[in-house]
Design an enzyme around this catalytic site. Structure first.
Site: not given
Length: 517
Positions: A343, A485
């Site tokens: 992400d 991430h």
């Protein structure tokens, strides 16, 4: 007589010789001092801390933005103790550039100093500093640059702040809030009233505002309203995250529709007749009645998705029934699948390293991208797509959509899907809401499948490459969706070990869509 003459001559020679030696010493000292001073001189953005960050080079990159007259500067340090990634605008105007660079330098120096203090006290966690920005053009020719600073120091909670700059890149003129309202105190009084009305009635800040402080910082004082962005539709004010509200409220943002202030702003800033619906300011609010009306117009696609999923399962079962029974027995039990997801990217440094690790293990993953970062790093987004990975939508600015208006939700999702497709040539096929925050209102605004996760590696919290593997080892099972991430250097550093472990355990790396097949 000869002796006397020789003696006098000897004294004279000694005197001259001593003077020459002394002059050489003084000259050498001056040269050394000048050289030292010259070597110590640094550009405004170079490391000046002796404690942290001086042993690792700062990688600097400059690219043209899509906005004329504006370049994007990116500075990255891979210092394992104090990594940072700084992104900021640069124009051809020295005055503006100096202000922005001074702000960036202060942030960086403060971060490095705090990391040094933390390490001196025995802290062993990795810090992180990320500064990114978004550009809002206005029909007057001015750009508003909104810089978001996210700082993390060791074990402490993260710190986020917003600071804005405004510039006409053609003329070099910068504007203040006084310029917008022509320095008229009566107009400022009206602005103060409108801002308070919106802020105090915003449900997302309910029970989170410090009312006394919020009232104080929205008094009709020019200094209270200097942190703002001007778009073609709104005047957006940013307030200190901790001065007027609790940390759980996030950064207090008040977006005032220009139609409410149009008669008070200077002529060049008045609402344009031709509005661009795509240029929507951060956290813009709709009238509640209009919102209710729009909700009714959107069907609830949850049931349709369930029906579609059920039909897909029936088709799969029919196909399996037609396959050779012997093949089913051999293949199905041997396949363990896991979907790796990343992400908040793309990032020019971290995403690139993650792509290299995935290629090494012939692993495919799903990247949930922020539209604002795709805008500034289009080449990295292309690299992700060209490597055959799956592309997902993670909104434009990473807001909590459950606290946003219908118009805001639609803008965040639609703009992001559009820019990802325009940049990569690939359609977005999945949607992941920021923070995993989802409700019926949010689901109704997109037909994209909403994807969450079952394993959170907490890489955003611990920032530790070794802990990344321990979370994966402890929790992964067949069919897991793992959340990471691609903006944290520690994640890129620890990914190789994660991939090696999962491969040794017999897992096949698939995209989220492949996991659902």
């Amino acid at each position: 007589m000869r002796k006397t003459h020789n003696k006098r001559r000897s004294v004279w020679i000694d005197l001259v010789f001593s003077t020459v030696i002394l002059s050489i010493i003084i000259l050498t000292g001056i040269i050394i001092l000048f050289t030292s001073t010259k070597n110590e001189a640094t550009s405004p953005l170079e490391n000046t801390s002796n404690a942290v960050g001086t042993k690792f080079p700062i990688l600097t990159d400059m690219i043209d933005s899509k906005y004329p007259g504006i370049k994007i500067i990116t500075m990255i340090s891979n210092d394992p103790d104090a990594p940072f990634a700084l992104q900021f605008p640069e124009s051809i105007h020295d005055s503006f550039n100096t202000k922005v660079q001074d702000y960036i330098k202060n942030i960086k120096d403060r971060y490095l100093a705090e990391i040094a203090d933390y390490k001196a006290l025995g802290g062993n966690q990795t810090g992180e500093l990320n500064v990114s920005f978004e550009t809002f053009p206005h029909h007057s020719g001015f750009y508003s640059f909104v810089l978001v600073n996210s700082t993390y120091i060791g074990d402490a909670n993260g710190f986020t702040e917003i600071n804005s700059f405004r510039l006409n890149p053609d003329t070099g003129q910068e504007i203040t809030i006084e310029d917008v309202f022509e320095g008229d105190q009566k107009r400022l009084n009206m602005v103060s009233e409108v801002v308070r009305e919106i802020l105090f009635n915003d449900e997302s800040y309910k029970d989170k505002l410090y009312m006394e402080e919020a009232t104080l910082h929205t008094e009709p004082d020019w200094d209270n309203f200097q942190n703002f962005a001007l778009t073609n539709e709104s005047l957006v004010f940013y307030f200190n995250k901790y001065k007027i509200a609790s940390g759980t409220a996030g950064i207090p943002i008040v977006s005032v529709p220009l139609e409410r202030l149009n008669k008070f702003v200077a002529k060049e800033f008045k609402l344009s007749i031709e509005n661009d619906d795509n240029n929507i300011a951060i956290d813009e609010k709709l009238d509640l009645q209009e919102e209710d009306k729009i909700i009714d117009e959107y069907p609830d696609i949850t049931d349709d998705s369930a029906v579609s999923e059920s039909n897909d399962n029936e088709i799969i079962e029919e196909d399996l029934a037609e396959d050779n029974e012997e093949e089913e027995i051999v293949e199905l039990p041997l396949v363990k699948k896991v979907a790796l997801t990343f992400d908040d990217g793309p990032d020019p440094n971290v995403t690139t390293k993650i792509l290299a690790s995935l290629e090494k293990y012939d692993a495919k993953a799903t990247f949930f991208m922020l539209g604002s970062r795709v805008e500034y790093y289009p080449e990295i987004a292309k690299d992700v797509a060209n490597a055959g990975h799956e592309l997902g939508n993670h909104t434009w600015t990473h807001p909590d959509l459950t606290n946003s208006s219908i118009k805001k939700i639609n803008s965040e999702i639609t703009r992001t899907s559009s820019i990802i497709e325009n940049v990569t040539g690939e359609k977005v096929v999945l949607f992941r809401p920021p923070y995993g925050a989802i409700n019926k209102k949010v689901r109704q605004q997109t037909k994209l499948p909403v994807i969450l996760w079952d394993i959170d590696t907490l890489d955003w919290k611990h920032r530790n490459a070794k802990q990344l593997l321990s979370y994966v080892k402890k929790n992964t099972r067949d069919g897991s969706i793992i959340l990471m991430h691609d903006i944290h250097q520690s994640t890129a550093d620890g990914l190789d070990a994660v991939l090696a472990y999962l491969e040794s355990e017999g897992y096949t790396f698939v995209t989220v869509s492949e996991l659902e097949d």
